[in-house]
Design a protein around this motif. Structure first.
Motif, short mmCIF file in Angstrom:
data_model
loop_
_atom_site.label_atom_id
_atom_site.label_comp_id
_atom_site.label_asym_id
_atom_site.label_seq_id
_atom_site.Cartn_x
_atom_site.Cartn_y
_atom_site.Cartn_z
N SER A 245 0.65 -1.08 -0.59
CA SER A 245 0.27 0.49 0.22
C SER A 245 0.79 1.54 0.04
N ASP A 246 -0.20 2.20 -1.05
CA ASP A 246 1.10 3.73 -0.43
C ASP A 246 -0.35 4.90 -0.54
N ASN A 247 0.52 5.66 -0.48
CA ASN A 247 -0.78 7.09 0.09
C ASN A 247 -0.98 7.95 -0.68
N GLY A 248 -0.35 7.37 -2.01
CA GLY A 248 0.30 8.12 -3.15
C GLY A 248 -0.99 8.96 -4.36
N ALA A 249 -0.92 9.01 -5.48
CA ALA A 249 -1.60 9.75 -6.24
C ALA A 249 -3.12 8.65 -6.13
N GLY A 250 -2.64 7.77 -5.86
CA GLY A 250 -4.17 6.74 -6.65
C GLY A 250 -4.48 6.42 -8.16
N MET A 251 -5.73 6.00 -8.69
CA MET A 251 -5.67 5.73 -9.64
C MET A 251 -6.88 5.41 -9.84
N THR A 252 -7.96 6.23 -11.49
CA THR A 252 -8.85 5.98 -11.54
C THR A 252 -9.12 4.54 -11.09
N GLU A 253 -10.86 4.29 -11.76
CA GLU A 253 -11.86 3.14 -11.56
C GLU A 253 -11.03 2.30 -12.31
N GLU A 254 -11.85 3.10 -14.08
CA GLU A 254 -10.74 2.51 -15.17
C GLU A 254 -8.90 1.89 -15.50
N VAL A 255 -8.76 2.83 -14.68
CA VAL A 255 -7.17 2.32 -15.18
C VAL A 255 -7.66 0.38 -13.58
N ARG A 256 -8.34 1.58 -12.59
CA ARG A 256 -8.30 -0.21 -11.82
C ARG A 256 -8.45 -1.19 -12.47
N ASP A 257 -9.97 -1.24 -13.31
CA ASP A 257 -10.18 -2.23 -14.04
C ASP A 257 -9.46 -2.83 -15.01
N SER A 258 -8.74 -2.21 -15.88
CA SER A 258 -7.77 -3.09 -16.99
C SER A 258 -6.98 -3.16 -16.48
N LEU A 259 -6.31 -3.25 -14.98
CA LEU A 259 -4.85 -3.90 -14.28
C LEU A 259 -5.45 -5.44 -13.22
N LEU A 260 -6.74 -4.93 -13.56
CA LEU A 260 -7.63 -6.09 -13.42
C LEU A 260 -7.95 -7.31 -14.40
N HIS A 261 -8.43 -6.97 -15.00
CA HIS A 261 -8.89 -7.24 -15.91
C HIS A 261 -7.66 -7.43 -17.22
N TYR A 262 -6.26 -8.05 -17.52
CA TYR A 262 -6.16 -7.71 -18.05
C TYR A 262 -5.81 -8.76 -19.38
N ASP A 263 -6.83 -8.97 -19.31
CA ASP A 263 -7.28 -10.37 -20.54
C ASP A 263 -7.93 -9.47 -21.29
N GLU A 264 -8.72 -8.81 -20.90
CA GLU A 264 -9.78 -8.31 -21.55
C GLU A 264 -9.43 -7.10 -22.33
N LYS A 265 -8.75 -6.06 -21.07
CA LYS A 265 -8.28 -4.57 -21.25
C LYS A 265 -7.04 -4.39 -21.99
N PRO A 266 -6.60 -4.92 -22.81
CA PRO A 266 -4.72 -4.43 -22.65
C PRO A 266 -4.08 -2.95 -22.88
N PRO A 267 -2.65 -3.11 -22.18
CA PRO A 267 -2.56 -1.75 -22.06
C PRO A 267 -2.46 -0.56 -22.89
N LYS A 268 -2.70 0.89 -22.46
CA LYS A 268 -2.59 1.99 -23.76
C LYS A 268 -1.39 1.56 -24.10
N ASP A 269 -1.17 2.53 -25.01
CA ASP A 269 0.46 2.74 -25.42
C ASP A 269 1.23 3.45 -24.73
N GLY A 270 2.38 2.47 -24.17
CA GLY A 270 3.74 3.48 -23.19
C GLY A 270 3.12 3.39 -21.72
N GLU A 271 1.61 2.73 -21.05
CA GLU A 271 1.52 3.00 -20.28
C GLU A 271 2.07 2.07 -19.17
N GLU A 272 2.37 0.49 -20.05
CA GLU A 272 3.00 -0.80 -19.07
C GLU A 272 4.24 -0.89 -18.87
N GLY A 273 4.74 -0.37 -20.64
CA GLY A 273 6.48 0.24 -20.35
C GLY A 273 7.04 1.42 -19.31
N LYS A 274 6.38 1.65 -18.42
CA LYS A 274 7.07 2.75 -17.79
C LYS A 274 7.03 2.08 -16.36
#
Length: 487
Positions: free
Chosen positions: A400-429
């Motif tokens: 856990s961290d106390n940082g910037a957090g993330m939106t629900e869309e980003v959270r869903d894309s991380l959890l549903h990795y088979d259905e929602k591939p990462p956007k360009d440049g997102e995973e490379g960071k």
């Protein structure tokens, strides 16, 4: 083959049924003739008995003149007339037709004479009935004699007929036996021929299949007739051989390409720095910094050496969670040298939960994601917390961290990795040192434990992020299968 079956089997069936029908019909004819003769013989016998009973009834009535005797006589007379009607309905044989007609006339005479006896009883003359009664007795004797003659004529008439029918029956029986033997022989020959037509091609196909299974793809399938059903199987074998040859050729080409790629990779690796040389160099730098009094530099160099050594190990081997936690601490030491007092690393580890096996490099990519996306922009007060808790049948690992957090869309894309591939440049960071992103970690966990409910993410913009990994505590202690192989 099907046409032959449709022709031969119905012919055999019709032949058997024809012979059975003729034998049955012959026996039925004999039975009907015998029944007709027996019915007439029995009828003659019944008429003779009923005639004598009528005569006795008349005699009893003459003696007592009672109403009961009269009623008994009338009943016997009705029964005799019924038998007479049955005889009239019968068709006698030609040889006995004249005798049968005379027999019926005698019955009419007897009945008429009985009536005369009854009429004479009512006259004033006491013995007026006596002549009529004597005539009735004489007629009854004639009826009995005529019945015997009719029976003899019936038997004489049917005797040659029965002999002829019996001869025909014997002949049909012999024909039936002959047809049965011939039918059995034909059936055996036909069954052998059919079985040979079926088993011979199958044996040829089996031999071809055995040769193919032994690696001989040049085996020639058996040749079949142009309209034979097994020709389809033979052609299928030929097509299968061609497909196998093509697949083997493609496999050879693929293996050759893989060999060339491996050779190129080996050539590239030979031009890279030897990891052992790098580890030894870092150890020399660490000792040199320690001798010169730069203890922090020495510690940092040791942590970097441990980090590189851990990251360069094989990724297809599971490790205890304890090693992952220690590696996460080493990684944080290096990051803290960069961020200094801006971050604080807290741990709450239950030692009892550190013996479970996890895929290697499970925690570091998640920590990298925290530094890159959550706290990199924070000037101070950043807190990262690593906790390990034992549950009933699971070990929970939370980062856990106390940082910037993330939106629900980003959270869903991380959890549903088979259905929602990462956007360009997102995973490379997220892959500064390992090249393994969080989605990769989640996928490897799913393949390693064969479950999809192992990851939970709690986050909101500006409220920090908590990633919870649920590690099963049973079923994987002896598992050394590569997560990549599980694909």
């Amino acid at each position: 083959m099907r046409r032959m079956l449709f022709i031969v089997i119905p012919l055999l069936f019709i032949l058997n049924n024809a012979v059975s029908f003729f034998i049955f019909q012959s026996g039925r004819t004999v039975q009907q003739s015998y029944n007709m003769m027996l019915d007439r013989v029995l009828l003659y016998k019944q008429i003779d008995e009923k005639t004598r009973e009528n005569l006795r009834a008349v005699n009893v009535y003459i003696m007592d003149r009672s109403p009961g005797s009269l009623h008994d006589f009338e009943r016997q007379n009705v029964e005799l007339k019924a038998l007479q009607a049955s005889l009239s309905a019968q068709q006698p044989v030609a040889a006995a037709e004249l005798a049968a007609r005379s027999y019926r006339h005698m019955l009419d005479t007897f009945i008429s004479q009985e009536k005369n006896v009854l009429d004479a009883l009512g006259s004033r003359t006491p013995l007026a009935y006596a002549p009529f009664y004597a005539e009735a007795e004489t007629t009854a004797s004639f009826i009995q004699e005529q019945a015997y003659q009719l029976i003899d004529q019936e038997l004489s008439y049917y005797q040659p007929f029965y002999r002829k029918i019996l001869t025909q029956t014997d002949l049909m029986n012999h024909w039936g036996v002959a047809v049965f033997v011939a039918n059995t022989a034909i059936s055996l020959v036909f069954a052998y021929w059919i079985s040979l037509r079926i088993t011979k091609p199958i044996q040829g196909l089996v031999r071809t299949a055995e040769q193919i299974s032994e690696g001989n793809l040049e085996a020639v399938p058996p040749q079949m007739a142009a309209h034979d059903e097994f020709r389809i199987l033979s052609e299928a074998f030929e097509q299968m051989q061609e497909n196998l040859k093509q697949l083997i050729q493609k496999e050879k080409e693929g293996l050759e390409k893989d060999r060339l790629v491996k050779e190129l990779e080996l050539a590239v690796l030979q031009n890279q720095i030897n990891p052992h040389f790098l580890f030894n160099s870092l150890n020399v730098l660490s000792k040199l910094a320690l001798i010169e009094g730069a203890e922090k530099t020495s510690d940092l160099t040791v942590s970097l050496s441990n980090l590189l050594r851990y990251n360069l190990r094989k990724l297809d081997r599971p490790v205890p969670l304890r090693d992952e936690v220690e590696h996460a601490k080493e990684y944080f030491i290096i990051q803290q040298a960069r961020f200094r007092e801006r971050i604080r690393f807290e741990t709450d580890v239950d030692e009892a939960g550190l013996d479970v096996l996890v895929p290697v490099l499970t925690l570091q990519p998640i920590l990298e994601n925290v530094f890159v996306h959550a706290i990199e922009g924070m000037e101070e007060g950043a807190v990262i917390r690593l906790a390990v808790k034992c549950q009933s049948d699971e070990t929970w690992v939370s980062i856990s961290d106390n940082g910037a957090g993330m939106t629900e869309e980003v959270r869903d894309s991380l959890l549903h990795y088979d259905e929602k591939p990462p956007k360009d440049g997102e995973e490379g960071k997220t892959g500064h040192s390992t090249g393994l992103g969080t989605r990769n970690v989640f996928k490897r966990l799913e393949l390693f434990y064969d479950r999809k409910d192992l990851v939970r993410i709690e986050s909101a913009p500006g409220m920090g992020t908590t990633v919870v990994l649920r590690i099963p505590r049973s079923g994987k202690e002896e598992n050394h299968v590569s997560p990549v192989d599980r694909r």
